[in-house]
Design an enzyme around this catalytic site. Structure first.
Site, PDB file in Angstrom:
ATOM      1  N   CYS A   1      40.297  43.207  43.694  1.00 22.96           N
ATOM      2  CA  CYS A   1      41.632  42.600  43.691  1.00 22.96           C
ATOM      3  C   CYS A   1      42.534  43.231  42.641  1.00 22.96           C
ATOM      4  O   CYS A   1      43.651  42.784  42.439  1.00 22.96           O
ATOM      5  CB  CYS A   1      41.553  41.091  43.508  1.00 22.96           C
ATOM      6  SG  CYS A   1      40.872  40.611  41.920  1.00 22.96           S
TER       7      CYS A   1
ATOM      8  N   ASN B   1      42.028  46.150  37.040  1.00 25.87           N
ATOM      9  CA  ASN B   1      43.060  46.391  36.019  1.00 25.87           C
ATOM     10  C   ASN B   1      42.466  46.222  34.629  1.00 25.87           C
ATOM     11  O   ASN B   1      42.662  47.046  33.743  1.00 25.87           O
ATOM     12  CB  ASN B   1      44.230  45.413  36.180  1.00 25.87           C
ATOM     13  CG  ASN B   1      44.818  45.452  37.563  1.00 25.87           C
ATOM     14  OD1 ASN B   1      44.671  46.453  38.253  1.00 25.87           O
ATOM     15  ND2 ASN B   1      45.450  44.382  37.990  1.00 25.87           N
ATOM     16  N   ASP B   2      41.756  45.121  34.452  1.00 27.01           N
ATOM     17  CA  ASP B   2      41.114  44.914  33.155  1.00 27.01           C
ATOM     18  C   ASP B   2      39.845  45.735  33.024  1.00 27.01           C
ATOM     19  O   ASP B   2      39.588  46.315  31.974  1.00 27.01           O
ATOM     20  CB  ASP B   2      40.817  43.423  32.939  1.00 27.01           C
ATOM     21  CG  ASP B   2      42.053  42.687  32.449  1.00 27.01           C
ATOM     22  OD1 ASP B   2      42.693  43.186  31.510  1.00 27.01           O
ATOM     23  OD2 ASP B   2      42.392  41.633  33.015  1.00 27.01           O
TER      24      ASP B   2
ATOM     25  N   HIS C   1      51.178  43.483  33.362  1.00 29.29           N
ATOM     26  CA  HIS C   1      51.492  42.439  34.337  1.00 29.29           C
ATOM     27  C   HIS C   1      52.935  42.527  34.824  1.00 29.29           C
ATOM     28  O   HIS C   1      53.230  42.200  35.965  1.00 29.29           O
ATOM     29  CB  HIS C   1      51.174  41.056  33.778  1.00 29.29           C
ATOM     30  CG  HIS C   1      49.712  40.778  33.871  1.00 29.29           C
ATOM     31  ND1 HIS C   1      48.867  40.947  32.808  1.00 29.29           N
ATOM     32  CD2 HIS C   1      48.947  40.425  34.930  1.00 29.29           C
ATOM     33  CE1 HIS C   1      47.634  40.685  33.209  1.00 29.29           C
ATOM     34  NE2 HIS C   1      47.652  40.363  34.485  1.00 29.29           N
TER      35      HIS C   1
HETATM   36  C1  PEP Z   1      42.560  42.582  37.140  1.00 33.64           C
HETATM   37  O1  PEP Z   1      42.349  42.568  35.930  1.00 33.64           O
HETATM   38  O2  PEP Z   1      42.320  43.556  37.881  1.00 33.64           O
HETATM   39  C2  PEP Z   1      43.168  41.411  37.804  1.00 33.64           C
HETATM   40  C3  PEP Z   1      43.275  41.335  39.103  1.00 33.64           C
HETATM   41  O3  PEP Z   1      43.654  40.439  36.991  1.00 33.64           O
HETATM   42  P1  PEP Z   1      45.042  40.568  36.197  1.00 33.64           P
HETATM   43  O4  PEP Z   1      45.712  41.833  36.624  1.00 33.64           O
HETATM   44  O5  PEP Z   1      45.832  39.361  36.533  1.00 33.64           O
HETATM   45  O6  PEP Z   1      44.575  40.612  34.777  1.00 33.64           O
HETATM   46 MG    MG Z   2      42.464  40.692  34.802  1.00 31.43          MG
END
Ligand code: PEP
Ligand code: MG
Length: 587
Positions: A505, A457-458, A192
């Site tokens: 996203c 991302n996750d 993050h």
């Molecule tokens: C993700 O996991 O892709 C996401 C957009 O959420 P974050 O990066 O805030 O975990």
């Molecule tokens: Mg996430």
């Protein structure tokens, strides 16, 4: 010649300035040498830390006495007694003086010695006291760190932020007008902190193991966020070279930025909505809202992290209302509180978890503490009357979780209706696809959702079993893995079959090398940090839909990540370079 340190390129661009070191987090206890002249300062740090911990223990004791009983509250007496014990203080100070170590290290050593004594005792009750000691040590070190990581003012001088990690909450301590670059010893490209650096447009290199050992505050350095390099004490030639590169890069960025008001379509007319990810109202208000289709991800937790206590429903409403005003009728996708994992809330005590990323986070936590969910959703609903709000649920792993959230939404809307409070009755409820198991059950989940948004991302960290914050395995965190592309394809196809829009996203939505693949896989909505919008739009305008579909199909069928990257290099990069008429091909 500079000393060159290699790390992970996390946010592009070049920054040149002196380093300012920030003290690390509890997991990474800092070590430094304490000269004779600095011993008094360590002593007063100790006094302040003891006072802070004693005050918080007494407050906790009072609270427990009120809610559970005076008897149970007495357990804190033992900890308070250790804190106020003069021999404890003497031992810690002696350790500082004898070994010239800082207080954090001295504390750890003294506590470890005491623990050893208790652990060797026959009486079990006495052995248990070792846990009290450990806890006191942790609290004291925590208090020392909190003192060290306060808001920073650079007095008008440009600087590079250097620390063990860059945490989401650190955004609050930066001197935004003068921060030029970020360098950290830990973290990965999808942490993050790295995401935040990119959103802020600050060049960053993470995972530079040696940076805290090799630098001091004041060391002149270059952060090369494109190559993932940090140069300490650069020579005049190196400085000149990098200054020239930074100027050239700015000129290319200006050219790319020219596309920002052009339509976001492929050359053969397929529309793709480009939206922005924001971390707060301030980001939203700084946007050129006319250049985007809306806000695809509003990470509401950042506003919670900047505060000292939970915002009330009214306070949240005021914030969401400002967001609605700023978006001027365009959609704003409010993600409900996504804390846990690497996003802790200072004022909300979370249990220590062995695997926080697999633990109590996102919607799991909110469903266990429904008050948080109720007040947030109510605040969003009240703000929804002013424009186009959408609600997005993070870290969903089952249909049952979505059903419970639907119930909450239904209850709250019924309540608002009954009391005559305006809200948007057509508000959409979306689900993030981040937990892999949601993919095969999407056909059953989708009837309960109005849209899906893929949090790559996750999702990628769980698919590849690679921690997005761990620099040791950072090389393996590669979203170009053909398996990832196949999963993304399945999500898009399932959503399409159900007639529900699907967007991305996660960070790959803002990676222009990915754009032809994502469009080819079927995505027509991409949400990204605003700094990436012009690049992604230019790329979108460079490949026809037929070309995108062909590239995606070939990439999915590739035997390895390396083969997919080669495809990018051979077929996407040359087109990009010809679009720019420049050599801007580096990735
Ligand atoms: C993700 O996991 O892709 C996401 C957009 O959420 P974050 O990066 O805030 O975990
Ligand atoms: Mg996430």
């Amino acid at each position: 010649m500079a000393r060159k340190l290699k790390g992970i390129a996390a946010a592009r661009g070049v920054a040149i300035a002196p380093i300012v070191r920030f003290h690390p987090t509890l997991e990474h206890i800092p070590t430094w040498k304490v000269a004779e002249a600095a011993i008094d300062a360590e002593r007063s740090r100790f006094t302040n830390a003891v006072a802070a911990v004693a005050a918080s223990l007494m407050a906790l004791q009072q609270e427990i006495a009120g809610s559970i009983g005076k008897h149970d509250a007495r357990i804190y007496d033992a900890q308070l007694a250790i804190l106020q014990d003069p021999s404890f203080r003497r031992d810690v100070e002696a350790e500082v003086r004898a070994h010239q170590v800082n207080l954090e290290v001295a504390l750890q050593r003294v506590i470890a010695r005491y623990e050893g004594v208790f652990a060797a005792m026959e009486n079990a009750a006495m052995r248990d006291r070792a846990a009290d000691l450990r806890d006191i040590g942790r609290q004291l070190v925590g208090a020392l760190m909190a003192q060290a990581r306060q808001k920073y003012t650079s007095n008008g001088a440009d600087y590079l932020f250097a620390a063990e990690e860059f945490l989401p909450s650190d955004a609050g301590i930066l001197d935004r007008a003068h921060i030029r670059g970020i360098v950290t010893a830990h973290g990965g490209k999808y942490s993050h902190g790295a995401i935040l650096a990119r959103s802020l447009g600050i060049p960053a290199v993470v995972g530079v193991d040696q940076v805290m050992l090799e630098s001091t505050t004041g060391t002149m350095a270059i952060v090369d966020g494109d190559a993932g390099l940090v140069l300490l004490d650069p020579s005049p030639d190196e400085l000149r070279d990098y200054e020239r590169r930074a100027r050239e890069q700015r000129a290319i960025d200006r050219r790319i930025a020219e596309v920002r008001f052009q339509p976001s379509v492929t050359p053969d007319g397929t529309q793709v909505q480009l939206l922005a990810n924001v971390e707060g109202v301030r980001d939203l208000e700084a946007l050129e809202i006319d250049a985007i289709a809306g806000i695809g991800l509003f990470r509401t937790e950042f506003a919670f992290m900047e505060r000292r206590q939970f915002p009330t429903e009214d306070e949240q409403m005021a914030m969401y209302r400002r967001a609605m005003d700023g978006a001027r009728g365009k959609p704003v996708t409010f993600r409900t509180l996504d804390v846990g994992g690497d996003k802790p809330l200072g004022y909300f005590k979370m249990p220590e978890e062995r695997n926080p990323v697999l633990g109590w986070r996102g919607i799991r936590l909110c469903l266990d503490w429904p008050d948080i969910l109720y007040s947030q959703v109510r605040a969003i609903l009240r703000a929804s009357a002013l424009g186009h709000a959408r609600i997005l649920l993070p870290m969903v792993s089952s249909r049952a979780e979505v059903a419970r959230c639907r119930d909450v939404l239904d209850q709250l809307t019924a309540d608002l209706r009954a009391t005559g409070v305006p809200y948007d009755p057509k508000i959409e409820l979306g689900v993030m696809v981040e937990v892999p198991v949601l993919v095969p059950v999407l056909p059953e989940v989708l009837p309960l959702a109005d849209f899906v948004s893929v949090g790559t991302n996750d999702l990628v960290q769980y698919l590849l079993a690679v921690d997005r914050d761990n620099q040791r395995v950072a090389k393996m965190y590669d979203p170009f893995h053909p398996g990832v592309l196949r999963v993304l394809r399945e999500i898009a196809a399932t959503a399409k079959a159900a007639g529900k829009p699907a967007s991305i996203c996660g960070e790959i939505a803002g990676d222009h090398w990915f754009t032809p693949f994502l469009v080819g896989l079927g995505y027509r909505e991409l949400s990204m940090a605003p700094v990436f919008l012009p690049r992604v739009k230019l790329m979108l305008r460079s490949f026809t839909i037929v070309e995108c579909e062909d590239l995606a199909a070939r990439a999915m069928a590739m035997p390895s990540t390396a083969a997919v990257r080669k495809l990018v290099q051979d077929e996407i990069q040359p087109r990009w370079a010809s679009q720019l008429g420049a050599e801007e091909t580096r990735r």
